[in-house]
Design a protein around this motif. Structure first.
Motif, mmCIF file in Angstrom:
data_model
loop_
_atom_site.group_PDB
_atom_site.id
_atom_site.type_symbol
_atom_site.label_atom_id
_atom_site.label_comp_id
_atom_site.label_asym_id
_atom_site.label_seq_id
_atom_site.Cartn_x
_atom_site.Cartn_y
_atom_site.Cartn_z
ATOM 1 N N ASP A 122 3.569 86.262 84.584
ATOM 2 C CA ASP A 122 4.708 87.181 84.553
ATOM 3 C C ASP A 122 4.904 87.690 83.136
ATOM 4 O OD1 ASP A 122 5.390 86.870 87.213
ATOM 5 O OD2 ASP A 122 6.866 85.309 86.828
ATOM 6 N N VAL A 123 5.060 88.998 83.019
ATOM 7 C CA VAL A 123 5.391 89.620 81.734
ATOM 8 C C VAL A 123 6.625 90.473 81.957
ATOM 9 C CG1 VAL A 123 4.589 91.179 79.916
ATOM 10 C CG2 VAL A 123 2.964 89.658 81.049
ATOM 11 N N ALA A 124 7.636 90.266 81.136
ATOM 12 C CA ALA A 124 8.850 91.059 81.256
ATOM 13 C C ALA A 124 8.633 92.414 80.582
ATOM 14 C CB ALA A 124 10.026 90.334 80.608
ATOM 15 N N VAL A 125 8.971 93.498 81.275
ATOM 16 C CA VAL A 125 8.791 94.827 80.692
ATOM 17 C C VAL A 125 9.882 95.144 79.669
ATOM 18 C CG1 VAL A 125 7.514 95.746 82.657
ATOM 19 C CG2 VAL A 125 10.006 95.905 82.631
ATOM 20 N N TYR A 126 10.999 94.428 79.723
ATOM 21 C CA TYR A 126 12.135 94.713 78.865
ATOM 22 C C TYR A 126 12.243 93.768 77.668
ATOM 23 C CZ TYR A 126 13.913 90.835 81.564
ATOM 24 O OH TYR A 126 14.047 89.608 82.157
ATOM 25 N N ALA A 127 11.352 92.761 77.592
ATOM 26 C CA ALA A 127 11.441 91.787 76.506
ATOM 27 C C ALA A 127 10.084 91.122 76.309
ATOM 28 C CB ALA A 127 12.493 90.720 76.827
ATOM 29 N N ASP A 128 9.867 90.614 75.112
ATOM 30 C CA ASP A 128 8.648 89.877 74.818
ATOM 31 C C ASP A 128 8.931 88.382 74.840
ATOM 32 O OD1 ASP A 128 7.068 92.153 74.367
ATOM 33 O OD2 ASP A 128 7.794 92.311 72.308
ATOM 34 N N LEU A 129 8.101 87.634 75.571
ATOM 35 C CA LEU A 129 8.175 86.173 75.528
ATOM 36 C C LEU A 129 7.475 85.743 74.239
ATOM 37 C CD1 LEU A 129 7.282 85.296 79.211
ATOM 38 C CD2 LEU A 129 9.465 84.956 78.087
ATOM 39 N N THR A 130 8.194 85.100 73.362
ATOM 40 C CA THR A 130 7.619 84.782 72.051
ATOM 41 C C THR A 130 7.158 83.342 71.922
ATOM 42 O OG1 THR A 130 9.829 84.353 71.173
ATOM 43 C CG2 THR A 130 8.929 86.578 70.881
ATOM 44 N N THR A 131 7.788 82.428 72.639
ATOM 45 C CA THR A 131 7.356 81.032 72.573
ATOM 46 C C THR A 131 7.602 80.364 73.909
ATOM 47 O OG1 THR A 131 9.498 80.188 71.828
ATOM 48 C CG2 THR A 131 7.902 80.776 70.111
ATOM 49 N N GLY A 132 6.860 79.302 74.096
ATOM 50 C CA GLY A 132 7.087 78.424 75.236
ATOM 51 C C GLY A 132 7.534 77.094 74.680
ATOM 52 N N ILE A 133 7.153 76.034 75.339
ATOM 53 C CA ILE A 133 7.461 74.703 74.854
ATOM 54 C C ILE A 133 6.479 74.402 73.728
ATOM 55 C CG2 ILE A 133 7.561 72.258 75.454
ATOM 56 C CD1 ILE A 133 8.075 73.272 78.371
ATOM 57 N N GLN A 134 7.002 74.049 72.589
ATOM 58 C CA GLN A 134 6.155 73.720 71.453
ATOM 59 C C GLN A 134 6.571 72.354 70.911
ATOM 60 O OE1 GLN A 134 5.003 76.675 68.723
ATOM 61 N NE2 GLN A 134 3.918 77.496 70.462
ATOM 62 N N ILE A 135 5.593 71.630 70.380
ATOM 63 C CA ILE A 135 5.834 70.287 69.868
ATOM 64 C C ILE A 135 5.282 70.145 68.460
ATOM 65 C CG2 ILE A 135 5.850 69.228 72.161
ATOM 66 C CD1 ILE A 135 2.951 68.364 71.715
ATOM 67 N N ASP A 136 5.818 69.185 67.710
ATOM 68 C CA ASP A 136 5.287 68.765 66.413
ATOM 69 C C ASP A 136 4.875 67.312 66.547
ATOM 70 O OD1 ASP A 136 5.527 71.099 64.818
ATOM 71 O OD2 ASP A 136 7.677 70.737 64.601
ATOM 72 N N LEU A 137 3.615 67.025 66.323
ATOM 73 C CA LEU A 137 3.101 65.666 66.444
ATOM 74 C C LEU A 137 3.589 64.822 65.270
ATOM 75 C CD1 LEU A 137 -0.559 66.518 67.503
ATOM 76 C CD2 LEU A 137 1.400 65.999 68.967
ATOM 77 N N LYS A 138 4.032 63.602 65.556
ATOM 78 C CA LYS A 138 4.530 62.706 64.514
ATOM 79 C C LYS A 138 3.396 62.077 63.718
ATOM 80 C CE LYS A 138 8.831 61.783 66.852
ATOM 81 N NZ LYS A 138 9.706 60.815 67.474
ATOM 82 N N ASP A 139 2.306 61.745 64.377
ATOM 83 C CA ASP A 139 1.135 61.169 63.707
ATOM 84 C C ASP A 139 -0.073 61.998 64.137
ATOM 85 O OD1 ASP A 139 -0.900 59.681 62.611
ATOM 86 O OD2 ASP A 139 -0.320 57.793 63.562
ATOM 87 N N LYS A 140 -0.187 63.162 63.518
ATOM 88 C CA LYS A 140 -1.151 64.170 63.955
ATOM 89 C C LYS A 140 -2.568 63.628 64.076
ATOM 90 C CE LYS A 140 -2.027 67.578 61.116
ATOM 91 N NZ LYS A 140 -1.988 68.846 60.385
ATOM 92 N N SER A 141 -3.062 62.922 63.094
ATOM 93 C CA SER A 141 -4.470 62.499 63.127
ATOM 94 C C SER A 141 -4.745 61.535 64.282
ATOM 95 C CB SER A 141 -4.899 61.897 61.796
ATOM 96 O OG SER A 141 -4.129 60.758 61.497
ATOM 97 N N SER A 142 -3.861 60.570 64.517
ATOM 98 C CA SER A 142 -4.123 59.623 65.600
ATOM 99 C C SER A 142 -3.943 60.286 66.966
ATOM 100 C CB SER A 142 -3.257 58.369 65.474
ATOM 101 O OG SER A 142 -1.910 58.655 65.722
ATOM 102 N N VAL A 143 -2.976 61.185 67.108
ATOM 103 C CA VAL A 143 -2.779 61.861 68.397
ATOM 104 C C VAL A 143 -3.958 62.778 68.690
ATOM 105 C CG1 VAL A 143 -1.354 63.512 69.676
ATOM 106 C CG2 VAL A 143 -0.261 61.699 68.337
#
Length: 156
Positions: A122-143
């Motif tokens: 789905d794409v809205a013609v009246y607006a841009d979807l800019t983000t969804g669910i985003q996360i920041d990993l706490k221990d990036k290298s091990s994850v």
């Protein structure tokens, strides 16, 4: 709202879920929807380190054992993957097949192969979807290492 219905992943979603370049995709998260025994929708979070595209028509998923989501997936053999990516909302209906337990897995998970029944965008013609669910990993290298191992094991 403009909708596109397909029976396979778009090139953009295949690229997202191909299991490569996890460092650049580490912030992307999705919702995995199942149905409980009582008929209620159940939502869980899933990362790019727990789902891999085998090809444009099949995914594999690694899900924590003994969870409501896992039990729903085993019982119904159905799920929907929902995400916002590339300016669109995506809803991917999946027919599931439980894979055998992988003995000696470094990170034991219930593993499923999923046939894509439909992939709707789905794409809205009246607006841009800019983000969804985003996360920041706490221990990036091990994850990231765990994700790489999990995705490798999914392909066995």
């Amino acid at each position: 709202m403009r909708q596109t219905l397909r029976s396979e992943l778009s090139g953009e979603l295949y690229e997202l879920l191909n299991g490569r370049d996890l460092e650049t995709k580490q912030h992307e998260a999705m919702m995995l929807l199942t149905v409980t025994e009582e008929g209620w929708p159940h939502t869980a979070m899933i990362s790019v380190g727990e789902v891999i595209a085998v090809d444009a028509k099949r995914l594999r998923l690694a899900i924590w054992p003994d969870t409501t989501t896992t039990n729903n997936m085993i019982r119904t053999e159905k799920a929907t993957l929902a995400l916002v990516y590339g300016g669109a909302a995506h809803y991917i209906k999946l027919a599931l097949r439980r894979l055998p337990e992988l003995s000696g897995a470094k990170y034991p998970r219930e593993r499923f192969e999923a046939e894509i029944i439909s992939a709707r965008s789905d794409v809205a013609v009246y607006a841009d979807l800019t983000t969804g669910i985003q996360i920041d990993l706490k221990d990036k290298s091990s994850v990231l290492e765990r994700w790489r191992e999990t995705l490798t094991e999914l392909m066995l």
